[in-house]
Scaffold this motif. Sequence first.
Motif, PDB file in Angstrom:
ATOM      1  N   VAL A  38       0.838  -1.205   0.000  1.00 32.14           N
ATOM      2  CA  VAL A  38       0.000   0.000   0.000  1.00 32.14           C
ATOM      3  C   VAL A  38       0.872   1.254   0.000  1.00 32.14           C
ATOM      4  O   VAL A  38       0.622   2.197  -0.768  1.00 32.14           O
ATOM      5  CB  VAL A  38      -0.981  -0.011   1.189  1.00 32.14           C
ATOM      6  CG1 VAL A  38      -1.738   1.307   1.291  1.00 32.14           C
ATOM      7  CG2 VAL A  38      -1.957  -1.187   1.065  1.00 32.14           C
ATOM      8  N   GLU A  39       1.894   1.262   0.833  1.00 34.87           N
ATOM      9  CA  GLU A  39       2.786   2.425   0.873  1.00 34.87           C
ATOM     10  C   GLU A  39       3.455   2.645  -0.483  1.00 34.87           C
ATOM     11  O   GLU A  39       3.560   3.768  -0.960  1.00 34.87           O
ATOM     12  CB  GLU A  39       3.836   2.257   1.969  1.00 34.87           C
ATOM     13  CG  GLU A  39       3.276   2.293   3.384  1.00 34.87           C
ATOM     14  CD  GLU A  39       2.603   3.596   3.743  1.00 34.87           C
ATOM     15  OE1 GLU A  39       3.172   4.671   3.493  1.00 34.87           O
ATOM     16  OE2 GLU A  39       1.467   3.531   4.267  1.00 34.87           O
ATOM     17  N   SER A  40       3.900   1.562  -1.120  1.00 38.03           N
ATOM     18  CA  SER A  40       4.594   1.692  -2.410  1.00 38.03           C
ATOM     19  C   SER A  40       3.678   2.199  -3.511  1.00 38.03           C
ATOM     20  O   SER A  40       4.135   2.841  -4.457  1.00 38.03           O
ATOM     21  CB  SER A  40       5.210   0.352  -2.825  1.00 38.03           C
ATOM     22  OG  SER A  40       4.229  -0.551  -3.297  1.00 38.03           O
ATOM     23  N   GLY A  78       3.882  11.167   4.536  1.00 43.55           N
ATOM     24  CA  GLY A  78       3.525  10.344   5.691  1.00 43.55           C
ATOM     25  C   GLY A  78       2.974   8.996   5.273  1.00 43.55           C
ATOM     26  O   GLY A  78       3.103   8.570   4.134  1.00 43.55           O
ATOM     27  N   ARG A  79       2.339   8.349   6.196  1.00 44.15           N
ATOM     28  CA  ARG A  79       1.867   6.990   5.956  1.00 44.15           C
ATOM     29  C   ARG A  79       0.533   6.956   5.223  1.00 44.15           C
ATOM     30  O   ARG A  79      -0.242   7.903   5.292  1.00 44.15           O
ATOM     31  CB  ARG A  79       1.787   6.210   7.258  1.00 44.15           C
ATOM     32  CG  ARG A  79       0.578   6.529   8.094  1.00 44.15           C
ATOM     33  CD  ARG A  79       0.492   5.618   9.299  1.00 44.15           C
ATOM     34  NE  ARG A  79      -0.868   5.137   9.448  1.00 44.15           N
ATOM     35  CZ  ARG A  79      -1.253   4.242  10.329  1.00 44.15           C
ATOM     36  NH1 ARG A  79      -0.391   3.696  11.139  1.00 44.15           N
ATOM     37  NH2 ARG A  79      -2.495   3.862  10.386  1.00 44.15           N
ATOM     38  N   ARG A  80       0.267   5.859   4.550  1.00 46.32           N
ATOM     39  CA  ARG A  80      -1.024   5.610   3.897  1.00 46.32           C
ATOM     40  C   ARG A  80      -1.810   4.569   4.686  1.00 46.32           C
ATOM     41  O   ARG A  80      -3.024   4.574   4.732  1.00 46.32           O
ATOM     42  CB  ARG A  80      -0.791   5.135   2.461  1.00 46.32           C
ATOM     43  CG  ARG A  80      -2.059   4.786   1.665  1.00 46.32           C
ATOM     44  CD  ARG A  80      -2.943   5.991   1.499  1.00 46.32           C
ATOM     45  NE  ARG A  80      -3.824   5.985   0.363  1.00 46.32           N
ATOM     46  CZ  ARG A  80      -4.905   5.209   0.214  1.00 46.32           C
ATOM     47  NH1 ARG A  80      -5.223   4.320   1.111  1.00 46.32           N
ATOM     48  NH2 ARG A  80      -5.639   5.314  -0.864  1.00 46.32           N
ATOM     49  N   SER A 119      -4.729  -1.344  -3.881  1.00 51.21           N
ATOM     50  CA  SER A 119      -3.337  -1.116  -4.249  1.00 51.21           C
ATOM     51  C   SER A 119      -2.867  -2.179  -5.225  1.00 51.21           C
ATOM     52  O   SER A 119      -3.109  -3.363  -5.020  1.00 51.21           O
ATOM     53  CB  SER A 119      -2.439  -1.175  -3.010  1.00 51.21           C
ATOM     54  OG  SER A 119      -2.880  -0.268  -2.025  1.00 51.21           O
ATOM     55  N   VAL A 120      -2.193  -1.729  -6.268  1.00 53.97           N
ATOM     56  CA  VAL A 120      -1.531  -2.616  -7.231  1.00 53.97           C
ATOM     57  C   VAL A 120      -0.069  -2.204  -7.257  1.00 53.97           C
ATOM     58  O   VAL A 120       0.246  -1.005  -7.259  1.00 53.97           O
ATOM     59  CB  VAL A 120      -2.153  -2.503  -8.635  1.00 53.97           C
ATOM     60  CG1 VAL A 120      -1.390  -3.351  -9.652  1.00 53.97           C
ATOM     61  CG2 VAL A 120      -3.631  -2.889  -8.611  1.00 53.97           C
ATOM     62  N   LEU A 153       0.827  -9.011  -5.477  1.00 48.36           N
ATOM     63  CA  LEU A 153       0.707  -8.051  -6.574  1.00 48.36           C
ATOM     64  C   LEU A 153      -0.272  -6.925  -6.280  1.00 48.36           C
ATOM     65  O   LEU A 153      -0.099  -5.803  -6.764  1.00 48.36           O
ATOM     66  CB  LEU A 153       0.242  -8.761  -7.848  1.00 48.36           C
ATOM     67  CG  LEU A 153       1.036  -9.958  -8.324  1.00 48.36           C
ATOM     68  CD1 LEU A 153       0.401 -10.534  -9.577  1.00 48.36           C
ATOM     69  CD2 LEU A 153       2.486  -9.593  -8.551  1.00 48.36           C
ATOM     70  N   ALA A 154      -1.343  -7.246  -5.544  1.00 44.03           N
ATOM     71  CA  ALA A 154      -2.405  -6.264  -5.342  1.00 44.03           C
ATOM     72  C   ALA A 154      -3.218  -6.643  -4.112  1.00 44.03           C
ATOM     73  O   ALA A 154      -3.184  -7.792  -3.652  1.00 44.03           O
ATOM     74  CB  ALA A 154      -3.319  -6.208  -6.563  1.00 44.03           C
TER      75      ALA A 154
END
Length: 181
Positions: free
Chosen positions: A23-25, A45-47, A97-98, A79-80
């Motif tokens: 998620v962060e990436s 910051g963070r997600r 997130s992917v 991957l996601a």
Amino acid sequence: MTQDSLSFRAATLADTDALVDLVESAYRGDSSRAGWTTEADFLDGRRTGADDIKACLDRPQSVILIVERNGADAAPELLACAHVAAEDGAGYFGMFSVKPTLQGGGIGKRVIDEAERIAREDWKLPAMRMTVIDIRDELIAFYERRGYVRTGHYKPFPYGDERFGLPKRDDLRFEVLEKTF
């Protein structure tokens, strides 16, 4: 990679670190710029964090959907992901997130399809909702192409709560999108 090589499963607490990293990436920092979902231009910051993952997994009618494929060493490669939950009489879709280098290749569409199937078939819900930062025109257009509509309902951005990031601008808010099944 063929789309058929994808597998779906529900996350467990053992997946927490990998989920936070994914998620962060996808949303923060320089790594997110490899994809088109980055929020790095307007949020630092963070997600998400381990606390968010645990809260999602602890909720009733809530699953973090994981998409994997076997990597070169035959070990599963994340991957996601997406969080799917029953909320206020509809499905809720979030934490989508992917991996940034794979965005635009069709994996996200498969994730959305599976999340909608869970809400519609498993939980018998009539619709799916999500919140999107309303300045994200390209992202909103992506969801509109998948049948979501802008509801005109807005939620304030939680300024001052660092669990949601560190805003670089003062005009952020969420818009609710909805798709009826």
